[in-house]
Design a protein around this motif. Structure first.
Motif, PDB file in Angstrom:
ATOM      1  N   GLU A  98      -0.691  50.900   6.529  1.00 21.36           N
ATOM      2  CA  GLU A  98       0.553  50.058   6.318  1.00 21.36           C
ATOM      3  C   GLU A  98       0.140  48.708   6.111  1.00 21.36           C
ATOM      4  OE1 GLU A  98       4.180  52.037   9.007  1.00 21.36           O
ATOM      5  OE2 GLU A  98       2.878  51.176  10.194  1.00 21.36           O
ATOM      6  N   LEU A  99      -0.770  48.072   6.819  1.00 25.62           N
ATOM      7  CA  LEU A  99      -0.939  47.115   6.510  1.00 25.62           C
ATOM      8  C   LEU A  99      -1.820  46.718   5.190  1.00 25.62           C
ATOM      9  CD1 LEU A  99      -1.499  43.936   7.578  1.00 25.62           C
ATOM     10  CD2 LEU A  99      -3.720  44.662   8.679  1.00 25.62           C
ATOM     11  N   LEU A 100      -2.561  47.711   4.982  1.00 22.32           N
ATOM     12  CA  LEU A 100      -3.197  47.451   3.651  1.00 22.32           C
ATOM     13  C   LEU A 100      -2.156  47.758   2.352  1.00 22.32           C
ATOM     14  CD1 LEU A 100      -5.467  48.177   1.527  1.00 22.32           C
ATOM     15  CD2 LEU A 100      -5.556  50.320   1.925  1.00 22.32           C
ATOM     16  N   ARG A 101      -1.267  48.609   2.648  1.00 19.46           N
ATOM     17  CA  ARG A 101      -0.293  48.765   1.564  1.00 19.46           C
ATOM     18  C   ARG A 101       0.854  47.320   1.484  1.00 19.46           C
ATOM     19  NH1 ARG A 101       4.972  50.540   0.331  1.00 19.46           N
ATOM     20  NH2 ARG A 101       4.873  51.515  -1.831  1.00 19.46           N
ATOM     21  N   THR A 102       1.049  46.851   2.609  1.00 20.97           N
ATOM     22  CA  THR A 102       1.628  45.750   2.536  1.00 20.97           C
ATOM     23  C   THR A 102       0.904  44.606   1.650  1.00 20.97           C
ATOM     24  OG1 THR A 102       2.774  46.240   4.712  1.00 20.97           O
ATOM     25  CG2 THR A 102       3.072  43.881   4.010  1.00 20.97           C
ATOM     26  N   TYR A 103      -0.346  44.455   2.027  1.00 19.31           N
ATOM     27  CA  TYR A 103      -1.080  43.358   1.258  1.00 19.31           C
ATOM     28  C   TYR A 103      -1.150  43.757  -0.145  1.00 19.31           C
ATOM     29  CZ  TYR A 103      -5.495  41.831  -0.812  1.00 19.31           C
ATOM     30  OH  TYR A 103      -6.469  41.484  -1.801  1.00 19.31           O
ATOM     31  N   LYS A 162     -11.034  43.577  -3.451  1.00 20.68           N
ATOM     32  CA  LYS A 162     -12.133  43.327  -2.333  1.00 20.68           C
ATOM     33  C   LYS A 162     -11.617  44.094  -1.061  1.00 20.68           C
ATOM     34  CE  LYS A 162     -14.897  39.968  -0.287  1.00 20.68           C
ATOM     35  NZ  LYS A 162     -15.520  38.622  -0.013  1.00 20.68           N
ATOM     36  N   ILE A 163     -10.390  43.586  -0.719  1.00 17.76           N
ATOM     37  CA  ILE A 163      -9.927  43.943   0.453  1.00 17.76           C
ATOM     38  C   ILE A 163      -9.622  45.466   0.664  1.00 17.76           C
ATOM     39  CG2 ILE A 163      -7.888  43.975   2.071  1.00 17.76           C
ATOM     40  CD1 ILE A 163      -9.349  41.315   2.046  1.00 17.76           C
ATOM     41  N   PHE A 164      -9.280  46.335  -0.518  1.00 14.30           N
ATOM     42  CA  PHE A 164      -9.368  47.664  -0.287  1.00 14.30           C
ATOM     43  C   PHE A 164     -10.625  48.205  -0.200  1.00 14.30           C
ATOM     44  CE2 PHE A 164      -9.636  51.646  -2.837  1.00 14.30           C
ATOM     45  CZ  PHE A 164      -8.782  52.754  -1.975  1.00 14.30           C
ATOM     46  N   PHE A 165     -11.948  47.630  -0.936  1.00 19.28           N
ATOM     47  CA  PHE A 165     -13.208  48.133  -0.521  1.00 19.28           C
ATOM     48  C   PHE A 165     -13.597  47.832   0.854  1.00 19.28           C
ATOM     49  CE2 PHE A 165     -17.847  47.460  -0.542  1.00 19.28           C
ATOM     50  CZ  PHE A 165     -17.981  48.649  -1.351  1.00 19.28           C
ATOM     51  N   LEU A 166     -13.169  46.864   1.444  1.00 20.48           N
ATOM     52  CA  LEU A 166     -13.544  46.363   2.836  1.00 20.48           C
ATOM     53  C   LEU A 166     -12.741  47.701   3.839  1.00 20.48           C
ATOM     54  CD1 LEU A 166     -13.332  42.782   2.959  1.00 20.48           C
ATOM     55  CD2 LEU A 166     -15.412  44.070   3.034  1.00 20.48           C
ATOM     56  N   PHE A 167     -11.568  47.731   3.681  1.00 20.03           N
ATOM     57  CA  PHE A 167     -10.841  48.793   4.218  1.00 20.03           C
ATOM     58  C   PHE A 167     -11.413  50.184   4.404  1.00 20.03           C
ATOM     59  CE2 PHE A 167      -7.896  52.614   4.394  1.00 20.03           C
ATOM     60  CZ  PHE A 167      -7.169  52.260   5.571  1.00 20.03           C
ATOM     61  N   LEU A 168     -12.196  50.551   3.342  1.00 20.53           N
ATOM     62  CA  LEU A 168     -13.135  51.541   3.233  1.00 20.53           C
ATOM     63  C   LEU A 168     -14.492  51.560   3.747  1.00 20.53           C
ATOM     64  CD1 LEU A 168     -12.508  53.062  -0.618  1.00 20.53           C
ATOM     65  CD2 LEU A 168     -11.466  53.890   1.405  1.00 20.53           C
ATOM     66  N   THR A 169     -14.888  50.256   3.906  1.00 24.03           N
ATOM     67  CA  THR A 169     -16.178  50.198   4.531  1.00 24.03           C
ATOM     68  C   THR A 169     -16.498  49.329   5.526  1.00 24.03           C
ATOM     69  OG1 THR A 169     -16.542  48.058   3.034  1.00 24.03           O
ATOM     70  CG2 THR A 169     -17.125  50.464   1.909  1.00 24.03           C
ATOM     71  N   GLU A 170     -15.636  48.659   6.177  1.00 20.81           N
ATOM     72  CA  GLU A 170     -15.825  47.683   7.295  1.00 20.81           C
ATOM     73  C   GLU A 170     -14.662  48.098   8.309  1.00 20.81           C
ATOM     74  OE1 GLU A 170     -17.997  45.744   7.614  1.00 20.81           O
ATOM     75  OE2 GLU A 170     -18.988  45.899   5.556  1.00 20.81           O
ATOM     76  N   GLU A 176      -9.451  41.295  10.095  1.00 25.02           N
ATOM     77  CA  GLU A 176      -9.451  39.677  10.055  1.00 25.02           C
ATOM     78  C   GLU A 176      -9.743  39.239   8.709  1.00 25.02           C
ATOM     79  OE1 GLU A 176     -11.114  41.814  12.202  1.00 25.02           O
ATOM     80  OE2 GLU A 176     -10.115  41.165  13.941  1.00 25.02           O
ATOM     81  N   SER A 177     -10.363  40.011   7.688  1.00 26.19           N
ATOM     82  CA  SER A 177     -10.436  39.627   6.217  1.00 26.19           C
ATOM     83  C   SER A 177      -9.174  39.746   5.671  1.00 26.19           C
ATOM     84  CB  SER A 177     -11.462  40.668   5.673  1.00 26.19           C
ATOM     85  OG  SER A 177     -12.890  40.511   6.295  1.00 26.19           O
ATOM     86  N   VAL A 178      -8.405  40.752   5.936  1.00 30.16           N
ATOM     87  CA  VAL A 178      -6.949  40.876   5.234  1.00 30.16           C
ATOM     88  C   VAL A 178      -6.234  39.682   5.658  1.00 30.16           C
ATOM     89  CG1 VAL A 178      -5.912  42.398   6.576  1.00 30.16           C
ATOM     90  CG2 VAL A 178      -5.229  42.280   4.114  1.00 30.16           C
ATOM     91  N   LEU A 179      -6.333  39.254   6.812  1.00 29.32           N
ATOM     92  CA  LEU A 179      -5.262  38.315   7.445  1.00 29.32           C
ATOM     93  C   LEU A 179      -5.773  36.955   7.021  1.00 29.32           C
ATOM     94  CD1 LEU A 179      -4.765  39.336  11.242  1.00 29.32           C
ATOM     95  CD2 LEU A 179      -3.068  39.527   9.285  1.00 29.32           C
ATOM     96  N   ASP A 180      -7.113  36.810   6.972  1.00 29.96           N
ATOM     97  CA  ASP A 180      -7.693  35.364   6.331  1.00 29.96           C
ATOM     98  C   ASP A 180      -7.081  35.213   4.610  1.00 29.96           C
ATOM     99  OD1 ASP A 180      -8.824  34.903   8.693  1.00 29.96           O
ATOM    100  OD2 ASP A 180     -10.737  35.679   7.891  1.00 29.96           O
ATOM    101  N   THR A 181      -6.637  36.201   3.947  1.00 29.32           N
ATOM    102  CA  THR A 181      -6.307  36.156   2.551  1.00 29.32           C
ATOM    103  C   THR A 181      -4.863  35.113   2.623  1.00 29.32           C
ATOM    104  OG1 THR A 181      -4.967  38.219   2.805  1.00 29.32           O
ATOM    105  CG2 THR A 181      -7.153  38.207   2.043  1.00 29.32           C
ATOM    106  N   GLY A 182      -4.199  35.172   3.912  1.00 33.80           N
ATOM    107  CA  GLY A 182      -2.693  34.424   3.727  1.00 33.80           C
ATOM    108  C   GLY A 182      -1.801  35.203   3.271  1.00 33.80           C
ATOM    109  N   PHE A 183      -1.942  36.404   3.163  1.00 30.80           N
ATOM    110  CA  PHE A 183      -0.998  37.179   2.562  1.00 30.80           C
ATOM    111  C   PHE A 183       0.502  37.411   3.104  1.00 30.80           C
ATOM    112  CE2 PHE A 183      -1.954  40.753   5.171  1.00 30.80           C
ATOM    113  CZ  PHE A 183      -0.867  41.643   5.309  1.00 30.80           C
ATOM    114  N   GLN A 184       0.140  37.117   4.453  1.00 31.38           N
ATOM    115  CA  GLN A 184       1.528  37.054   5.397  1.00 31.38           C
ATOM    116  C   GLN A 184       2.613  35.821   4.895  1.00 31.38           C
ATOM    117  OE1 GLN A 184      -0.271  37.312   9.363  1.00 31.38           O
ATOM    118  NE2 GLN A 184       0.707  39.307   9.471  1.00 31.38           N
TER     119      GLN A 184
END
Length: 437
Positions: A98-103, A162-170, A176-184
């Motif tokens: 859900e977090l990935l899709r919101t991003y 990049k965030i999607f790739f990190l979702f698959l690999t990290e 933390e990476s997705v929150l650092d984007t400031g998308f919220q």
């Protein structure tokens, strides 16, 4: 929508309506996910399994939840007799999807973001559990989550994120990476903008028609799913009644000598037929999930339309603001007030402003007009670019939708034909049993 695979071929002409178990399984798999993107050429993506776990939530309360195992491996051709590469794996909760899709929704407002499978089962026939921890529901959700990842990975823009790739690999550093984007912060401002009661004066006819189509498609699919659930309930009852036939024939066979074997055999056919409905309707539920995906897609389409309305509204407001400033300048230069204003009334009551004040205000207006013209130009460019990129994605989505829904409905029809043939075969077998008595 179709649940998982990767062929982009057109629907083949169906000559044989009998479905083998392998074909039936393949029909539950998504055949519309394109493998043309760079990401899917490099790696294979699977949601291999689901696991129930128990832990403590953010308020320190114990909860039971489900995690899903994501596997990725290099998309290399394995030599005959060779061993495929060991996949890299990590576990994700539904909330992380859900977090990935919101991003993605916030970062790519001009793209129709693929939907997630439902959080809790809706439009189900009454014998099917609606519990989100039910194994059958979890399995269907696993298929849906894999389909979501493949949808994103097959998209020409989203697959490069990049965030999607990190979702698959990290597994640990991704959140933390997705929150650092400031998308919220963008989420908050976007929600405030979308919840504001604004009205566009000159809406784009294409987006207006698209939003209306999306609403109508949502209504049609909802009705279709409700009808399917009602039919499934009735079908379940019809099949289970055949179990009564089986019981009666078996009991009857016990008191007959010449007819006993025939009645017993007929009862066996009825029992087998009655027991098959559970697997049939479970398989049918996968086709319902395919329709549900497009039910949820309609909200993604509306989201793009709303974003366009917001950009169009901002463009119109910038144009009005610029026109207002130009009018103020004209009034200041000519000394003629076209419309009633508090400032004009104040000037009449307390005298005209000094030359120095007038020149200062004129300079401020000229600066404001210049900034307004630049803002209007930027808004106009933003609107044109949004329309261009959004419509490209809408056309891509339309093509995908037509293929997916056509294949889903054909597969559903084939399944129904096969099911009816089995019913005819059961009664044909029963007829043979009666003939031999």
């Amino acid at each position: 929508m179709m649940a998982d695979s990767a062929s982009s071929e057109e629907v083949a002409v169906i000559g044989n309506t009998d479905i083998t178990s392998v074909e039936s399984e393949n029909n539950l798999i998504n055949t519309m996910v394109e493998r043309g993107t760079a990401l899917l050429r490099k790696m294979e993506i699977n949601v291999a399994e689901a696991e129930k776990r128990t832990g403590k939530n953010t308020v320190n309360m114990q909860e039971t939840y489900t995690v899903y195992l994501i596997e990725i491996r290099p998309a290399e051709t394995v030599p005959e007799g060779g061993t495929p590469a060991t996949p890299d794996t990590l576990w994700r909760r539904y909330s992380e999807f859900e977090l990935l899709r919101t991003y993605l929704l916030v970062t790519y407002p001009y793209i129709i973001i693929p939907p997630l499978p439902e959080k809790r089962a809706e439009f189900v026939w009454h014998k099917l559990s609606a519990d989100n921890l039910d194994p059958d529901f979890v399995e269907r959700r696993r298929v849906g989550l894999e389909n979501f990842l493949l949808r994103v990975a097959s998209h020409p823009v989203l697959s490069n994120d990049k965030i999607f790739f990190l979702f698959l690999t990290e597994e640990k550093g991704w959140r933390e990476s997705v929150l650092d984007t400031g998308f919220q912060d963008k989420v908050d401002s976007r929600l405030k903008s979308l919840s504001a009661m604004f009205r566009v004066k000159n809406p784009d006819k294409r987006f207006t028609a698209l939003k209306q189509y999306s609403d109508e498609l949502n209504t049609v699919i909802s009705q279709l799913l409700r009808v399917r659930a009602k039919v499934a309930d009735r079908l379940y009852g019809v099949y289970k009644v055949h179990g009564n036939y089986g019981r009666v024939f078996s009991e009857w066979s016990a008191i007959e000598k010449e007819m006993g074997d025939g009645l017993q055999s007929a009862g066996h056919h009825m029992d087998t037929y009655a027991a098959s409905i559970d697997d049939i309707l479970e398989e049918e539920e996968h086709y319902a999930d395919q329709l549900k995906e497009y039910l949820f897609y309609t909200e993604a389409v509306r989201s793009v339309c709303r974003k366009h309305e917001l950009i169009q509204y901002e463009l119109e407001m910038a144009a009005l603001d610029l026109a207002h400033k130009k009018q103020q300048k004209e009034e200041l230069v000519t000394g003629t007030v076209r419309v009633f204003s508090l400032k004009g009334m104040t000037s009449k009551l307390f005298g005209q402003e000094s030359q120095e004040q007038r020149e200062s205000r004129l300079a401020a207006l000229e600066q404001g007009i210049q900034e307004g013209e630049e803002s209007l130009k930027e808004k106009n460019t933003e609107c044109q670019e949004f329309m261009r990129t959004a419509w490209e994605d809408i056309e891509r989505f339309k093509e995908q939708k037509d293929k997916d829904l056509r294949e889903a409905l054909i597969s559903y029809a084939i399944m129904q034909i096969s099911m009816c043939k089995k019913g005819i075969q059961v009664w044909s077998n029963a007829k043979e049993c009666f003939n031999k008595m």
